[in-house]
Design an enzyme around this catalytic site. Sequence first.
Site, mmCIF file in Angstrom:
data_model
loop_
_atom_site.group_PDB
_atom_site.id
_atom_site.type_symbol
_atom_site.label_atom_id
_atom_site.label_comp_id
_atom_site.label_asym_id
_atom_site.label_seq_id
_atom_site.Cartn_x
_atom_site.Cartn_y
_atom_site.Cartn_z
ATOM 1 N N GLY A 1 79.167 30.642 49.125
ATOM 2 C CA GLY A 1 77.834 31.228 49.249
ATOM 3 C C GLY A 1 76.777 30.143 49.258
ATOM 4 N N ASN A 2 75.625 30.459 48.686
ATOM 5 C CA ASN A 2 74.512 29.510 48.717
ATOM 6 C C ASN A 2 74.383 28.749 47.405
ATOM 7 O OD1 ASN A 2 72.632 30.976 46.836
ATOM 8 N ND2 ASN A 2 72.757 32.549 48.423
ATOM 9 N N GLU B 17 82.056 26.425 47.732
ATOM 10 C CA GLU B 17 81.831 26.237 49.163
ATOM 11 C C GLU B 17 80.415 26.699 49.458
ATOM 12 O OE1 GLU B 17 83.321 24.722 51.338
ATOM 13 O OE2 GLU B 17 85.462 24.648 50.896
ATOM 14 N N CYS C 242 77.727 28.727 57.336
ATOM 15 C CA CYS C 242 77.364 27.580 56.499
ATOM 16 C C CYS C 242 77.393 26.260 57.250
ATOM 17 C CB CYS C 242 78.270 27.504 55.277
ATOM 18 S SG CYS C 242 80.033 27.394 55.690
#
Length: 473
Positions: A195-196, A217, A251
Site C-alpha cells: 500500500g502507501n 511494499e 505503485c
Amino acid sequence: MSYTPINEISKIRDELRATFCKGTTRPLSWRRRQLHQVARMVQENLEPFAKTIINDLGRPRNETYPVELGLVVTRSITSAEKLEEWTKPEVLTEAVPDWQKTWKPTIFKQAKGTVCIIGPWNYPMILTLQPLIGAIAAGCCAIIKPSEFSPAYSTLLAELLPKYLDTSAYRVVLGGIPETTRVLELQWDHIFYTGNGRVGRIVAAAAAKHLTPLTLELGGKSPIIIDANYDMDLAAKRLLWGKISNAGQICISPDHAFIVREKQDEFTAALKKWYGIFYANGPLNSEYGHIVNETHHTRLMALINETKGEIVVGGGSNDKLGIEPTVVKNVKNDDVLMDDELFGPIFPVIPVDSVDDAIEAINARPHPLMLYVFTEDDQVKQKVLENTQSGNIAFGDTFQALSVDALPFGGVGESGYGRQVLKYTFDEFIYLRSSIDMPKEAEPTLEARYPPYNEEKLKFLGAACLTKIPDDA
C-alpha cells in the site's frame, strides 16, 4: 460487502495458530496441494474474478487477465514445483574449515508461523494471492485482509477461498479501518503489507509493539530519465503505455519524466501522437480504466487544475470516475504535481539541462520503488546505476519489468523493504535456522576451551587475533 465481526478476528488468528502448532502445514505434499488449489480457484473462476476486478476498477480485460489471473495461476504452479528445492536444508561442509566439517553445519528453512497479508485495491488479486503463495510454500498459516476499496473482488475471494483451501490454515478477513486496526493489534509472526507509505508507517508501528517482522511494499514517485539520444517516438510509446496501465494506479507507474530541454517538444509531440493512436475515439469512450473512487478522482482533478505546467493533451474527465491521460510539460520541481505520488493518469514532463541535473533532482527525493532510464548509452546507464538508489531499475521500458519471475521486486527506504516474486516471496515467510551436530569424537579438538585456563590454551584460542592482514593493492 459483509464485514467480518471484529470479535471474531482474534478467534480466527487463534485457530490458525493452533493449526500451525499441530504441524498441519509442515508436509510438502500438503503445501503442494494447497498451491495447486490456489491455481484451480483462479482457473475455474476466471470470468467471475475478471468481472469483479473490472467492476471495481473499470480495468480492460487485456490488462486484467495477464497481470492478475495469469500470474497467480503460473506462480502457484511454479512454487509447487520448486518446493523441494526451496525447502531443502543446506549442509555447509564445503563452506567451513576442515576441523568443523564433522559438526554437520546446516541451515534449515523454517516457516515463521501464522502470518498476516494486507492487500491493496489497485491490483487486488495478484497483490493478495502472490504473498499467500509464498506463505503457503513456506509452510505458514495466514489471514488475507483484502482492501475494502475493491469490494466485489474481496467478497468473491471470501466466498471462493473456503471452497478450495484448508480453512483451518487460511482465512479471509473483510472490513475497513476498524477491522484492520483489530488485525494489527494482534501478534503475528510476519506481516506483509502492500500500500502507501502513510498506512505503512501505521502498520510498522503496530508491528513494533510485538517485534513482528515486516514486508512493506510501498511506492512513491517513480521517475524517468530520457537520454537526448534515445528514440523519442519509441520512448513516448512505451512510457504512455506504462502510464495508462490501470489508469496510472500502480505503485511502479512512471510518475514523471526528466528530459533535456531541447528534446521536450519532440517527446511531448510523440506522446500526443500515440495518445491519438491508442484512443482514436478518446480514452473515455474506449477500453480504459477508471479511478477507484470519488475521493481519488477529486484529488487528481484538483492537481490537473492547480498545476502551473502546460497541459499538452488530455485533462478531461467524466461522471463515471474517468480521467483522460494528461500530459503536462514545462513542469517545475516545486509544482503541485511533484508533491506526492500521483497514482493516476497524469504525466508531468520536467525539462533539465543534463542527465546530471536529473540525477540530482532524483536524489533530492526519497528513494523510488522503480527508476526508469531510456538510453542506449552504456556510460549513461553506469552513471545512473552508480549515482542513484531505487528498489528496482529498468532500462528502455516500464511496467513490463514486473514480468520477469526470476528477479526480486521490492523497495528501499521510503519505498519499502523486503522482496517478492516466487522464491523471494517464499524467503519472506521463512527464517534460517542454523544447526550443528557435534560428534563425540570431536572432544580432543575441544580441550583447549575447558578450565583450568593457562597460557598454552590462550595461545591456541587467541591465534586468530594474529591472522596476517594482506597488503593493499
